[in-house]
Design a protein around this motif. Structure first.
Motif, mmCIF file in Angstrom:
data_model
loop_
_atom_site.group_PDB
_atom_site.id
_atom_site.type_symbol
_atom_site.label_atom_id
_atom_site.label_comp_id
_atom_site.label_asym_id
_atom_site.label_seq_id
_atom_site.Cartn_x
_atom_site.Cartn_y
_atom_site.Cartn_z
ATOM 1 N N SER A 100 -1.523 0.571 14.795
ATOM 2 C CA SER A 100 -1.625 1.693 13.876
ATOM 3 C C SER A 100 -0.993 2.899 14.546
ATOM 4 N N LYS A 101 -0.737 3.905 13.727
ATOM 5 C CA LYS A 101 0.069 5.011 14.231
ATOM 6 C C LYS A 101 -0.763 6.251 14.520
ATOM 7 N N ARG A 153 5.885 -1.141 12.971
ATOM 8 C CA ARG A 153 5.135 0.106 13.080
ATOM 9 C C ARG A 153 6.063 1.334 12.991
ATOM 10 N N ASP A 154 7.274 1.201 13.509
ATOM 11 C CA ASP A 154 8.174 2.354 13.575
ATOM 12 C C ASP A 154 8.702 2.807 12.219
ATOM 13 N N VAL A 155 8.577 1.985 11.192
ATOM 14 C CA VAL A 155 9.050 2.393 9.860
ATOM 15 C C VAL A 155 8.318 3.678 9.460
ATOM 16 N N ASP A 156 9.067 4.641 8.969
ATOM 17 C CA ASP A 156 8.515 5.990 8.786
ATOM 18 C C ASP A 156 7.221 6.061 7.985
ATOM 19 N N VAL A 182 -0.257 1.180 9.307
ATOM 20 C CA VAL A 182 -0.753 -0.070 9.916
ATOM 21 C C VAL A 182 0.338 -1.128 9.866
ATOM 22 N N ALA A 183 0.594 -1.739 11.010
ATOM 23 C CA ALA A 183 1.595 -2.810 11.103
ATOM 24 C C ALA A 183 0.896 -4.108 11.491
ATOM 25 N N VAL A 184 1.314 -5.189 10.849
ATOM 26 C CA VAL A 184 0.730 -6.506 11.125
ATOM 27 C C VAL A 184 1.844 -7.505 11.376
ATOM 28 N N CYS A 190 0.833 -1.215 0.000
ATOM 29 C CA CYS A 190 0.000 0.000 0.000
ATOM 30 C C CYS A 190 0.869 1.267 0.000
ATOM 31 N N GLY A 191 1.843 1.289 -0.857
ATOM 32 C CA GLY A 191 2.708 2.462 -0.951
ATOM 33 C C GLY A 191 3.495 2.720 0.326
ATOM 34 N N GLY A 192 3.753 1.650 1.079
ATOM 35 C CA GLY A 192 4.557 1.772 2.293
ATOM 36 C C GLY A 192 3.756 1.993 3.556
ATOM 37 N N ARG A 193 2.416 2.201 3.395
ATOM 38 C CA ARG A 193 1.605 2.493 4.587
ATOM 39 C C ARG A 193 1.264 1.238 5.393
ATOM 40 N N LEU A 194 1.374 0.078 4.744
ATOM 41 C CA LEU A 194 1.119 -1.193 5.428
ATOM 42 C C LEU A 194 2.430 -1.960 5.557
ATOM 43 N N GLY A 195 2.807 -2.278 6.783
ATOM 44 C CA GLY A 195 3.998 -3.082 7.042
ATOM 45 C C GLY A 195 3.575 -4.422 7.601
#
Ligand SMILES: [Mn+2]
Length: 328
Positions: free
Chosen positions: A275-276, A250-253, A257-259, A218-223
């Motif tokens: 989520s951030k 989650r900490d990736v700039d 959303v992190a899973v 998602c263009g970097g928004r989902l990790g």
């Protein structure tokens, strides 16, 4: 929440005797610190009590006062009253649930907004950063002052559920409670070292594996990342060693959303969601019968790894695009 509810919980403790305190499965610092603090309060009141948990105490929490008295549900006695601690739903009690169900009266002490109010008396405060805040308020009503062991337990509960007082759940009230706990003179540097700065080698190796498996969508928004049972075995780690991995994702700039998916049994996966800023991940977890908070939630998924992973990607991508998933 009104002090009235806390007062009712205090009466429940004052008027009764013989309590089973239940910490949730995959115990964390809040459920253990809160349950053991309340156990300490009950000891001070000369009440008959026991603390049970379906899992053993993780190594980083073995230092907690009274941790060596924690019982497995099989070793526990049948006592007339039961108190669940930090359990958003009855399933969180795991194999301890029969002790709760068999009690003549029950109390549910929790701070999850998703709490299902499954007890006779439900004292749930979604604005509390940790269940430890509720236990603190109870302790202040039941005891003349906090003892050092109770303070260590409560501080650990607050410290861990707020990410060292850094998460958005930290309120002025949280800080005031923490300050009051500190008045008892506990060694917070030592607690921090034992909880966060004491890591076994295999856990660091597992972190390396998990980070290596990470991908961005998602263009970097989902990790996302995942660890299988085989990978855990390869470094001598277990499921509990995955704790903390999600924070790196989650900490990736670019990540909102992190899973983290971790295999807990063949074709059974636990998903952790973070989520951030704007996605309410508890809506994802609820769609999968899980629970949690807006910025931290989880669920269990059954199926082949590929399917479970694809489903997580689908749900998280939808959450990132759809206004309905935003934090309200
Ligand atoms: Mn908690």
């Amino acid at each position: 929440m009104t002090g009235n509810l806390i007062e009712q919980a205090a009466d429940f403790i004052r008027e009764n005797d013989g309590f089973t305190l239940i910490a949730h499965i995959s115990p964390d610092g809040d459920t253990l610190g809160s349950a053991l603090a309340l156990y300490g309060v009950l000891k001070e009141l000369k009440k008959d009590a026991q603390v049970v948990c379906g899992n053993r105490v993780p190594p980083n929490y073995v230092f907690l006062p009274y941790a060596d008295e924690l019982l497995s549900p099989e070793a526990a006695r049948k006592l007339p009253f039961a108190i669940s601690i930090d359990c958003a739903d009855a399933l969180r009690m795991g194999v301890s649930a029969p002790l709760f169900d068999a009690a003549q009266s029950t109390l549910n002490l929790d701070h999850h907004v998703t709490n299902t109010a499954y007890a006779k008396m439900n004292v749930v405060d979604g604005s509390a950063a940790a269940t430890g805040e509720l236990i603190y308020k109870l302790a202040m009503r039941l005891l003349p002052c906090l003892t050092e062991p109770i303070s260590v337990c409560l501080y650990t509960a607050l410290l861990t559920d707020t990410g060292s007082f850094a998460y958005s759940n930290t309120t002025p009230e949280t800080m005031r409670i923490a300050a009051d706990i500190l008045e008892s003179g506990i060694d917070t540097y030592e607690i921090n070292r034992l909880v966060y700065r004491t890591v076994p080698y295999h856990k660091v190796k597992l972190l390396g594996l998990a980070l290596n498996n990470m991908e961005l969508l998602c263009g970097g928004r989902l990790g996302l990342t995942a660890v299988t049972l085989e990978e855990m075995r390869s470094v001598g780690a277990t499921e509990e060693d995955t704790e903390g991995v999600i924070d790196y994702v989650r900490d990736v700039d670019s990540v909102e959303v992190a899973v983290l998916l971790r295999e807990v049994d063949t074709d059974v996966f636990k998903a952790s969601l973070r989520s951030k800023r704007y996605v309410d991940v508890s809506k994802i977890s609820r769609a999968k019968n899980g629970g949690g908070h807006a910025f931290a939630a989880g669920y269990t998924a059954h199926g082949a790894f590929g399917e479970v992973y694809a489903e997580a990607v689908r749900m998280a991508s939808a959450a990132l695009e759809d206004e309905a998933w935003k934090v309200s």
